[in-house]
Design a protein around this motif. Sequence first.
Motif, PDB file in Angstrom:
ATOM      1  N   ASP A   1      13.297  29.523   1.743  1.00  0.00           N
ATOM      2  CA  ASP A   1      14.266  30.484   2.263  1.00  0.00           C
ATOM      3  C   ASP A   1      14.761  31.470   1.202  1.00  0.00           C
ATOM      4  O   ASP A   1      15.639  32.285   1.479  1.00  0.00           O
ATOM      5  CB  ASP A   1      15.441  29.765   2.922  1.00  0.00           C
ATOM      6  N   LYS A   2      14.179  31.418   0.016  1.00  0.00           N
ATOM      7  CA  LYS A   2      14.606  32.297  -1.074  1.00  0.00           C
ATOM      8  C   LYS A   2      13.530  33.304  -1.480  1.00  0.00           C
ATOM      9  O   LYS A   2      13.748  34.135  -2.362  1.00  0.00           O
ATOM     10  CB  LYS A   2      14.986  31.459  -2.309  1.00  0.00           C
TER      11      LYS A   2
ATOM     12  N   ALA B   1      18.259  40.757 -10.369  1.00  0.00           N
ATOM     13  CA  ALA B   1      18.333  39.334 -10.040  1.00  0.00           C
ATOM     14  C   ALA B   1      19.552  39.096  -9.154  1.00  0.00           C
ATOM     15  O   ALA B   1      20.519  39.874  -9.173  1.00  0.00           O
ATOM     16  CB  ALA B   1      18.429  38.479 -11.299  1.00  0.00           C
ATOM     17  N   VAL B   2      19.493  38.020  -8.382  1.00  0.00           N
ATOM     18  CA  VAL B   2      20.641  37.591  -7.589  1.00  0.00           C
ATOM     19  C   VAL B   2      20.889  36.113  -7.847  1.00  0.00           C
ATOM     20  O   VAL B   2      19.959  35.350  -8.117  1.00  0.00           O
ATOM     21  CB  VAL B   2      20.433  37.844  -6.084  1.00  0.00           C
ATOM     22  N   VAL B   3      22.169  35.735  -7.769  1.00  0.00           N
ATOM     23  CA  VAL B   3      22.588  34.346  -7.934  1.00  0.00           C
ATOM     24  C   VAL B   3      23.158  33.885  -6.602  1.00  0.00           C
ATOM     25  O   VAL B   3      23.992  34.576  -6.007  1.00  0.00           O
ATOM     26  CB  VAL B   3      23.623  34.200  -9.060  1.00  0.00           C
ATOM     27  N   GLN B   4      22.721  32.711  -6.127  1.00  0.00           N
ATOM     28  CA  GLN B   4      23.087  32.214  -4.808  1.00  0.00           C
ATOM     29  C   GLN B   4      23.878  30.912  -4.934  1.00  0.00           C
ATOM     30  O   GLN B   4      23.558  30.054  -5.758  1.00  0.00           O
ATOM     31  CB  GLN B   4      21.822  31.967  -3.979  1.00  0.00           C
TER      32      GLN B   4
ATOM     33  N   TYR C   1      10.769  27.518 -10.723  1.00  0.00           N
ATOM     34  CA  TYR C   1      11.169  26.590 -11.779  1.00  0.00           C
ATOM     35  C   TYR C   1      12.459  25.858 -11.385  1.00  0.00           C
ATOM     36  O   TYR C   1      13.316  26.398 -10.691  1.00  0.00           O
ATOM     37  CB  TYR C   1      11.458  27.344 -13.087  1.00  0.00           C
ATOM     38  N   HIS C   2      12.576  24.633 -11.872  1.00  0.00           N
ATOM     39  CA  HIS C   2      13.854  23.955 -11.930  1.00  0.00           C
ATOM     40  C   HIS C   2      14.502  24.352 -13.246  1.00  0.00           C
ATOM     41  O   HIS C   2      13.908  24.156 -14.321  1.00  0.00           O
ATOM     42  CB  HIS C   2      13.680  22.439 -11.875  1.00  0.00           C
TER      43      HIS C   2
ATOM     44  N   TYR D   1      15.056  28.413  -9.713  1.00  0.00           N
ATOM     45  CA  TYR D   1      14.835  29.722 -10.320  1.00  0.00           C
ATOM     46  C   TYR D   1      13.473  30.233  -9.864  1.00  0.00           C
ATOM     47  O   TYR D   1      12.452  29.588 -10.084  1.00  0.00           O
ATOM     48  CB  TYR D   1      14.903  29.589 -11.845  1.00  0.00           C
ATOM     49  N   ILE D   2      13.474  31.387  -9.197  1.00  0.00           N
ATOM     50  CA  ILE D   2      12.250  32.013  -8.709  1.00  0.00           C
ATOM     51  C   ILE D   2      12.148  33.390  -9.341  1.00  0.00           C
ATOM     52  O   ILE D   2      13.100  34.176  -9.294  1.00  0.00           O
ATOM     53  CB  ILE D   2      12.263  32.145  -7.178  1.00  0.00           C
TER      54      ILE D   2
END
Length: 319
Positions: free
Chosen positions: A101-102, A85-88, A57-58, A73-74
């Motif tokens: 790459d995510k 969850a992780v935030v990049q 998602y965007h 957002y995946i």
Amino acid sequence: MPLVDKPLEELLRYEGRNPRPDDFDAYWDRAIAEMRAVDPQVELVKADLDLPFAECYHLYFTGVRGARIHAKYIKPKQGAGPHPAVVQFHGYTGHSGDWADKLGYAALGYSLFSMDCRGQGGLSEDTGGVRGTTHHGHIIRGLNDHPDQLLFRHIFLDTAQLAGIAMSMPEVDPERVGAFGGSQGGALTIACAALEPRIKRLAPVFPFLSDYRRVWEMDLAENAYAELRTFFRHFDPQHRREDEIFTKLGYIDIQFLAERIQGEVMMGVGLMDKVCPPSTQFAAYNKITAPKSLEIYPDFGHENLPGFSDKTMKFMQGL
């Protein structure tokens, strides 16, 4: 061993050169209150990517000063109950990158949120006079105005706001959220965990935006820090305001935010870094009082640190 900075034993004791504003804590408490008063108006738009194991998602939300911020957002399709969850965060002037790459984190069963910094190379807005991108000069944006107008103040708040949004997702376990990124992304990882102390694990790499006066004194106000030199040349050519300027930059100096971190830290450092000098990175690292560890690459500069992405994923598996 060749050196571009202090010897390692001195780096491990280094406490920084940039002045800390007297009202630093009140400044950020006021900023956090402003952020929390914003209605984020979160919007999800399905991405044109069909995957068997994840949904893409965007994600758009409203940050401070009315900017619409974008993140990729995946989330994994399978798995019962809330998951980690992780935030990049990305490098200076860049963007959130490709979806491909995510996907490793989605394959682990984690959600991932990757933010576009306002006004840089992605889809997030910079509302400071124009809509859309301003791309560069973001360190010095606001230096001739009130400290509350510093652009990196707003970007730091965006990181914390996104982390809070991630934690509010019904599929995410808010007690199992991490953050990571390199260079500007490393700085934003530290800022995010400082301003949203529920971040449990963070893996910054050669963090930017630290100990500005040390950068200046090393004659390394070039590359990512070049706008410091430009600012002095245009607006204070005789350095009569030097103390004032570096003190104002202290509001957006991550070494002082690092004191607020509560999550566990794994930081990657290249000791030959001439873009973000090692001493500036250690100025932040040495102020962290939470559990922490270093991954040191003696012969590497501001570049890919071999194996660190794998170490980060393994570290995040401990969430």
